[in-house]
Design an enzyme around this catalytic site. Structure first.
Site, PDB file in Angstrom:
ATOM      1  N   GLY A 241      -5.936  -4.298   6.952  1.00 11.86           N
ATOM      2  CA  GLY A 241      -7.148  -3.634   6.473  1.00 11.86           C
ATOM      3  C   GLY A 241      -8.353  -3.839   7.361  1.00 11.86           C
TER       4      GLY A 241
ATOM      5  N   ILE B  31     -12.032  -6.771  -0.676  1.00 15.63           N
ATOM      6  CA  ILE B  31     -11.848  -5.322  -0.631  1.00 15.63           C
ATOM      7  C   ILE B  31     -11.243  -4.971   0.722  1.00 15.63           C
ATOM      8  CG2 ILE B  31     -13.121  -3.144  -0.472  1.00 15.63           C
ATOM      9  CD1 ILE B  31     -14.922  -4.225  -2.710  1.00 15.63           C
TER      10      ILE B  31
ATOM     11  N   THR C 133       0.845  -1.209   0.000  1.00 14.98           N
ATOM     12  CA  THR C 133       0.000   0.000   0.000  1.00 14.98           C
ATOM     13  C   THR C 133       0.872   1.248   0.000  1.00 14.98           C
ATOM     14  OG1 THR C 133      -1.620  -1.150   1.348  1.00 14.98           O
ATOM     15  CG2 THR C 133      -1.824   1.228   1.278  1.00 14.98           C
TER      16      THR C 133
ATOM     17  N   THR D 100      -2.268   2.415   6.333  1.00 10.28           N
ATOM     18  CA  THR D 100      -1.741   1.187   5.723  1.00 10.28           C
ATOM     19  C   THR D 100      -1.603   0.135   6.811  1.00 10.28           C
ATOM     20  OG1 THR D 100       0.182   0.194   4.651  1.00 10.28           O
ATOM     21  CG2 THR D 100       0.606   2.084   6.054  1.00 10.28           C
ATOM     22  N   GLY D 101      -1.665  -1.151   6.399  1.00  3.64           N
ATOM     23  CA  GLY D 101      -1.501  -2.219   7.391  1.00  3.64           C
ATOM     24  C   GLY D 101      -2.645  -3.207   7.294  1.00  3.64           C
TER      25      GLY D 101
END
Lengths: 202, 131
Positions: free
Chosen positions: B54, B30, B1, B51-52
């Protein structure tokens, strides 16, 4: 006049043993992309144009997990997603499940600027990209040899890796990783139905 | 990401996030990056990109929470970032970068390292990975 500022990232959760040359490569890419943003801001560009331009740079470089160099699905394909938000009026655009659009962040921007919606996904997003004349490429453009290797590792370990570049810490072989996962499963330590050990941060 | 958060010379903010998701993910999955308020948010107070993990970022609406904590608790940017990374992620791992409408930059993460860079008009510029 306000003071401009910019922050960028290339993902969180880094293997503490990441080789020095990989760290230097990542820093070089970050510095280059950051400079693109700084130069635009010094030239008076809007925040919205700057975030799109910088993320396009990051998508195009295979160093990080986006655009070219994206992580692979269990089918060995790439499905990308992106979003953009304009603090002025809090407008936003997002796409998911994109597999041929060279720069997903620009498609998200088009959704925000040129569609009546704020989020398009999969075939609808792909169709809209072509309608808008955005650059599309074959899915293979996004797939790197390194990621094919990492997908193989993840499959052997039957795990989902947040960061496709680093095997889970402490498991130097796939069987060790699989054993660890089995063990955690039996201990019931799960999140979202998957053993918590799988969630190596990105 | 990957992500970017910016405030321009007119004090307007924007944020963008882009990702390939997770290695070996199910097709159709998703994550947080396209979800406004989770992986990406921008308003008058700040702009944020996360980020990371989700699923943890989605559950905590992490990006919007940074703006909400600034708006309702009156915290400055870095304190708002630290609060959200520390208090909102439960057992999840994540990181985020942010800028404020007044030209500050901040970042926070609760995992090992985050690839990041930031710069401000007064000449500050930093690229880093570790704490």
């Amino acid at each position: 006049m306000a003071r401009w500022a910019i922050a960028i990232h290339g993902g969180a959760g880094v293997d503490p043993n990441l080789p020095e040359h990989r760290q230097e490569e990542a820093k070089r890419v970050l510095a280059r992309c950051l400079q693109v943003g700084v130069d635009l801001l010094r030239a008076g560009a809007t925040a919205l144009d700057v975030v799109e331009a910088v993320v396009r740079e990051l998508e195009t470089d295979p160093c990080f997990n986006s655009g070219r160099g994206s992580a692979l699905t269990r089918a060995g394909t790439v499905e990308m997603e992106a979003s953009i938000m304009d603090g002025r009026g809090r407008r936003c655009g997002a796409v998911s499940g994109v597999s041929t659009v060279k720069n997903p962040v620009s498609l998200a921007r088009r959704v925000m600027d040129k569609s009546p919606h704020s989020y398009l996904a999969f075939d609808g997003a792909e169709d809209f990209a072509r309608e808008q004349g955005l650059e599309v490429v074959d899915n293979s453009y996004f797939i790197t040899e390194e990621n094919i290797g990492m997908l193989k590792l993840a499959k052997e370990a039957n795990s989902i890796l947040f960061d496709y570049r680093i095997p889970l810490a402490g498991a130097d072989t796939c069987s060790a990783l699989a054993a660890a996962t089995e063990n955690l499963n039996s201990n019931g330590m799960v999140m979202n139905g998957l053993p918590i050990s799988i969630y190596a941060p990105e | 990401t990957v992500g970017c958060a910016v405030v321009d010379s007119d004090g307007f903010t924007a944020a963008a996030t882009s990702t390939g998701g997770l290695m070996n993910k199910m097709t159709g999955r998703i994550g947080d990056s396209p979800l406004i308020g989770a992986g990406t948010y921008a308003c008058g107070h700040c702009a944020v990109s996360c980020t990371g993990e989700g699923e943890a970022i989605i559950r905590s609406t992490l990006a919007r929470d940074v703006a909400a904590v600034m708006e309702y608790k009156g915290l400055p940017l870095q304190e708002a970032v630290d609060f959200c990374v520390k208090e909102r992620l439960d057992e999840g791992f994540a990181g985020l970068i942010a800028v404020s409408g007044t030209g500050e930059v901040a970042y926070g993460f609760n995992c090992t390292g985050m690839f990041r860079g930031c710069a401000t008009e007064d000449g500050f510029m930093e690229v880093g990975i570790w704490e």
